[in-house]
Scaffold this motif. Structure first.
Motif, PDB file in Angstrom:
ATOM      1  N   LEU A  34      53.149  66.893 -16.398  1.00  0.00           N
ATOM      2  CA  LEU A  34      51.821  67.021 -16.145  1.00  0.00           C
ATOM      3  C   LEU A  34      51.566  65.617 -15.601  1.00  0.00           C
ATOM      4  CD1 LEU A  34      49.251  68.650 -15.320  1.00  0.00           C
ATOM      5  CD2 LEU A  34      48.827  68.637 -17.717  1.00  0.00           C
ATOM      6  N   VAL A  35      51.519  64.815 -16.928  1.00  0.00           N
ATOM      7  CA  VAL A  35      51.607  63.389 -16.535  1.00  0.00           C
ATOM      8  C   VAL A  35      52.106  62.607 -15.377  1.00  0.00           C
ATOM      9  CG1 VAL A  35      51.846  61.031 -17.715  1.00  0.00           C
ATOM     10  CG2 VAL A  35      51.138  62.912 -19.035  1.00  0.00           C
ATOM     11  N   GLY A  36      53.342  63.140 -15.082  1.00  0.00           N
ATOM     12  CA  GLY A  36      53.899  62.607 -13.860  1.00  0.00           C
ATOM     13  C   GLY A  36      53.293  63.093 -12.600  1.00  0.00           C
ATOM     14  N   LEU A  37      53.028  64.477 -12.669  1.00  0.00           N
ATOM     15  CA  LEU A  37      52.082  64.746 -11.423  1.00  0.00           C
ATOM     16  C   LEU A  37      50.907  64.282 -11.232  1.00  0.00           C
ATOM     17  CD1 LEU A  37      52.844  68.768 -11.821  1.00  0.00           C
ATOM     18  CD2 LEU A  37      53.487  67.465  -9.874  1.00  0.00           C
ATOM     19  N   LYS A  38      50.087  64.210 -12.301  1.00  0.00           N
ATOM     20  CA  LYS A  38      48.915  63.546 -12.039  1.00  0.00           C
ATOM     21  C   LYS A  38      49.098  62.056 -11.601  1.00  0.00           C
ATOM     22  CE  LYS A  38      45.859  66.308 -15.009  1.00  0.00           C
ATOM     23  NZ  LYS A  38      45.236  66.821 -13.982  1.00  0.00           N
ATOM     24  N   GLY A  53      53.670  57.755  -6.395  1.00  0.00           N
ATOM     25  CA  GLY A  53      54.305  58.873  -6.031  1.00  0.00           C
ATOM     26  C   GLY A  53      55.637  59.143  -6.668  1.00  0.00           C
ATOM     27  N   ARG A  54      56.346  57.912  -7.158  1.00  0.00           N
ATOM     28  CA  ARG A  54      57.569  58.022  -7.733  1.00  0.00           C
ATOM     29  C   ARG A  54      57.558  58.225  -9.280  1.00  0.00           C
ATOM     30  NH1 ARG A  54      61.736  54.169  -4.425  1.00  0.00           N
ATOM     31  NH2 ARG A  54      61.228  55.079  -2.565  1.00  0.00           N
ATOM     32  N   SER A  55      56.144  58.145  -9.894  1.00  0.00           N
ATOM     33  CA  SER A  55      56.034  58.280 -11.063  1.00  0.00           C
ATOM     34  C   SER A  55      56.654  59.753 -11.451  1.00  0.00           C
ATOM     35  CB  SER A  55      54.645  58.254 -11.650  1.00  0.00           C
ATOM     36  OG  SER A  55      53.929  56.945 -11.234  1.00  0.00           O
ATOM     37  N   LEU A  56      56.589  60.661 -10.899  1.00  0.00           N
ATOM     38  CA  LEU A  56      56.951  61.808 -11.084  1.00  0.00           C
ATOM     39  C   LEU A  56      58.388  61.794 -11.327  1.00  0.00           C
ATOM     40  CD1 LEU A  56      56.611  64.926 -11.219  1.00  0.00           C
ATOM     41  CD2 LEU A  56      56.815  65.087  -8.915  1.00  0.00           C
ATOM     42  N   TYR A  57      59.617  61.086 -10.488  1.00  0.00           N
ATOM     43  CA  TYR A  57      60.907  61.026 -11.079  1.00  0.00           C
ATOM     44  C   TYR A  57      61.208  60.359 -12.217  1.00  0.00           C
ATOM     45  CZ  TYR A  57      61.296  61.897  -5.840  1.00  0.00           C
ATOM     46  OH  TYR A  57      61.356  62.364  -4.577  1.00  0.00           O
ATOM     47  N   PHE A  58      60.402  59.229 -12.727  1.00  0.00           N
ATOM     48  CA  PHE A  58      60.489  58.807 -13.893  1.00  0.00           C
ATOM     49  C   PHE A  58      60.112  59.817 -15.051  1.00  0.00           C
ATOM     50  CE2 PHE A  58      58.385  57.009 -17.766  1.00  0.00           C
ATOM     51  CZ  PHE A  58      59.412  56.244 -18.310  1.00  0.00           C
ATOM     52  N   ALA A  64      64.606  65.162 -19.190  1.00  0.00           N
ATOM     53  CA  ALA A  64      65.809  65.451 -19.047  1.00  0.00           C
ATOM     54  C   ALA A  64      66.413  64.892 -20.256  1.00  0.00           C
ATOM     55  CB  ALA A  64      66.602  64.854 -17.924  1.00  0.00           C
ATOM     56  N   MET A  65      65.981  63.814 -20.502  1.00  0.00           N
ATOM     57  CA  MET A  65      66.466  62.939 -21.859  1.00  0.00           C
ATOM     58  C   MET A  65      65.905  63.493 -23.095  1.00  0.00           C
ATOM     59  SD  MET A  65      68.374  60.481 -20.827  1.00  0.00           S
ATOM     60  CE  MET A  65      68.679  59.815 -22.400  1.00  0.00           C
ATOM     61  N   LEU A  66      64.607  63.922 -23.065  1.00  0.00           N
ATOM     62  CA  LEU A  66      64.247  64.896 -24.272  1.00  0.00           C
ATOM     63  C   LEU A  66      64.992  66.034 -24.478  1.00  0.00           C
ATOM     64  CD1 LEU A  66      61.753  65.139 -26.510  1.00  0.00           C
ATOM     65  CD2 LEU A  66      60.475  66.400 -24.516  1.00  0.00           C
ATOM     66  N   LYS A 131      69.873  71.246  -4.803  1.00  0.00           N
ATOM     67  CA  LYS A 131      70.805  70.092  -4.597  1.00  0.00           C
ATOM     68  C   LYS A 131      70.069  69.085  -3.669  1.00  0.00           C
ATOM     69  CE  LYS A 131      75.614  71.526  -5.249  1.00  0.00           C
ATOM     70  NZ  LYS A 131      76.646  71.860  -4.596  1.00  0.00           N
ATOM     71  N   GLU A 132      69.254  69.588  -2.409  1.00  0.00           N
ATOM     72  CA  GLU A 132      68.771  68.721  -1.652  1.00  0.00           C
ATOM     73  C   GLU A 132      67.314  68.364  -1.890  1.00  0.00           C
ATOM     74  OE1 GLU A 132      69.541  70.876   1.887  1.00  0.00           O
ATOM     75  OE2 GLU A 132      71.762  70.536   1.878  1.00  0.00           O
ATOM     76  N   SER A 133      66.538  69.139  -2.999  1.00  0.00           N
ATOM     77  CA  SER A 133      65.151  68.903  -2.812  1.00  0.00           C
ATOM     78  C   SER A 133      64.906  67.655  -3.527  1.00  0.00           C
ATOM     79  CB  SER A 133      64.812  70.377  -3.737  1.00  0.00           C
ATOM     80  OG  SER A 133      63.325  69.991  -4.088  1.00  0.00           O
ATOM     81  N   LYS A 134      63.653  67.314  -3.079  1.00  0.00           N
ATOM     82  CA  LYS A 134      62.830  66.090  -3.556  1.00  0.00           C
ATOM     83  C   LYS A 134      61.987  66.524  -4.525  1.00  0.00           C
ATOM     84  CE  LYS A 134      64.273  62.726   0.012  1.00  0.00           C
ATOM     85  NZ  LYS A 134      65.546  62.612  -0.455  1.00  0.00           N
ATOM     86  N   ASP A 135      61.799  67.845  -4.631  1.00  0.00           N
ATOM     87  CA  ASP A 135      60.738  68.464  -5.644  1.00  0.00           C
ATOM     88  C   ASP A 135      61.458  68.288  -6.849  1.00  0.00           C
ATOM     89  OD1 ASP A 135      59.009  69.004  -3.373  1.00  0.00           O
ATOM     90  OD2 ASP A 135      60.129  70.939  -3.160  1.00  0.00           O
ATOM     91  N   SER A 136      61.420  67.154  -7.464  1.00  0.00           N
ATOM     92  CA  SER A 136      62.220  67.120  -8.970  1.00  0.00           C
ATOM     93  C   SER A 136      61.195  67.972  -9.912  1.00  0.00           C
ATOM     94  CB  SER A 136      62.020  65.565  -9.250  1.00  0.00           C
ATOM     95  OG  SER A 136      60.842  65.111  -9.356  1.00  0.00           O
TER      96      SER A 136
END
Length: 181
Positions: A34-38, A53-58, A64-66, A131-136
């Motif tokens: 939710l933080v990433g989306l906002k 926009g790239r915050s969502l990837y971070f 994933a790490m959590l 595999k191809e999606s950018k909707d992380s």
């Protein structure tokens, strides 16, 4: 997460403890997504002229790490501990009830993720879309829901086998299986 934690405390089941950790990780990961989306929807600023926009990837990476550290690594540790020091599962019917209810809820959640994937995949197979999606965010949610369903099924099977056979090794193996998922 709370009901699984109470169930783990009552039953002494390693599989229930692993599911508790997984559910706690899930709760935190939803907040992080939710933080990433906002953040990703903030408009460009002088400091971020291309936006965030790239915050969502971070934040998807942080999720994933959590899940890896909070859910997986500790569950494997607990499974090894239960293999070395087996203890019977007390009141397994409590664990079975909690896990069954949890599995029903996760399957319902998974159906929502599948619906969202189906709306976006544009005729591609689900695997190809993932595999191809950018909707992380959606990929993480889908993967997490799938892993949650699989983990709950493993935990349920482990507790039932331990209950039927009286052998706590099945609970330990289920804990390892959840950690591997």
């Amino acid at each position: 997460a709370i009901s699984k934690g109470v169930g783990a405390a009552i039953t002494g089941s390693g599989a229930m403890l692993a599911e508790t950790l997984h559910s706690l990780s899930d709760c935190v990961n939803q907040v992080l997504l939710l933080v990433g989306l906002k953040q990703s929807k903030r408009p460009p600023t002088e400091l971020y002229p291309l936006g965030q926009g790239r915050s969502l990837y971070f934040w998807s990476f942080m999720v994933a790490m959590l899940l890896f550290l909070g859910g997986g690594a500790y569950s494997i540790y607990e499974g090894v501990h239960k293999l070395r020091h087996p203890s019977p599962v007390d009141a397994p019917y409590i664990a079975v009830g909690i896990l069954t209810f949890g599995l029903i809820l996760e399957l319902w959640s998974m159906s929502g993720a599948i619906k969202a994937v189906n709306e976006r995949r544009a005729g591609r197979s689900i695997v190809r879309y993932l595999k191809e999606s950018k909707d992380s965010d959606l990929v993480v949610i889908f993967g997490e829901d799938f892993a949650a369903c699989l983990g709950l099924a493993i935990a349920l099977l482990a507790v039932v086998l331990s209950w039927i056979t009286g052998d706590p090794m099945y609970d330990a193996l289920g804990t390892l299986g959840i950690g591997a998922v």
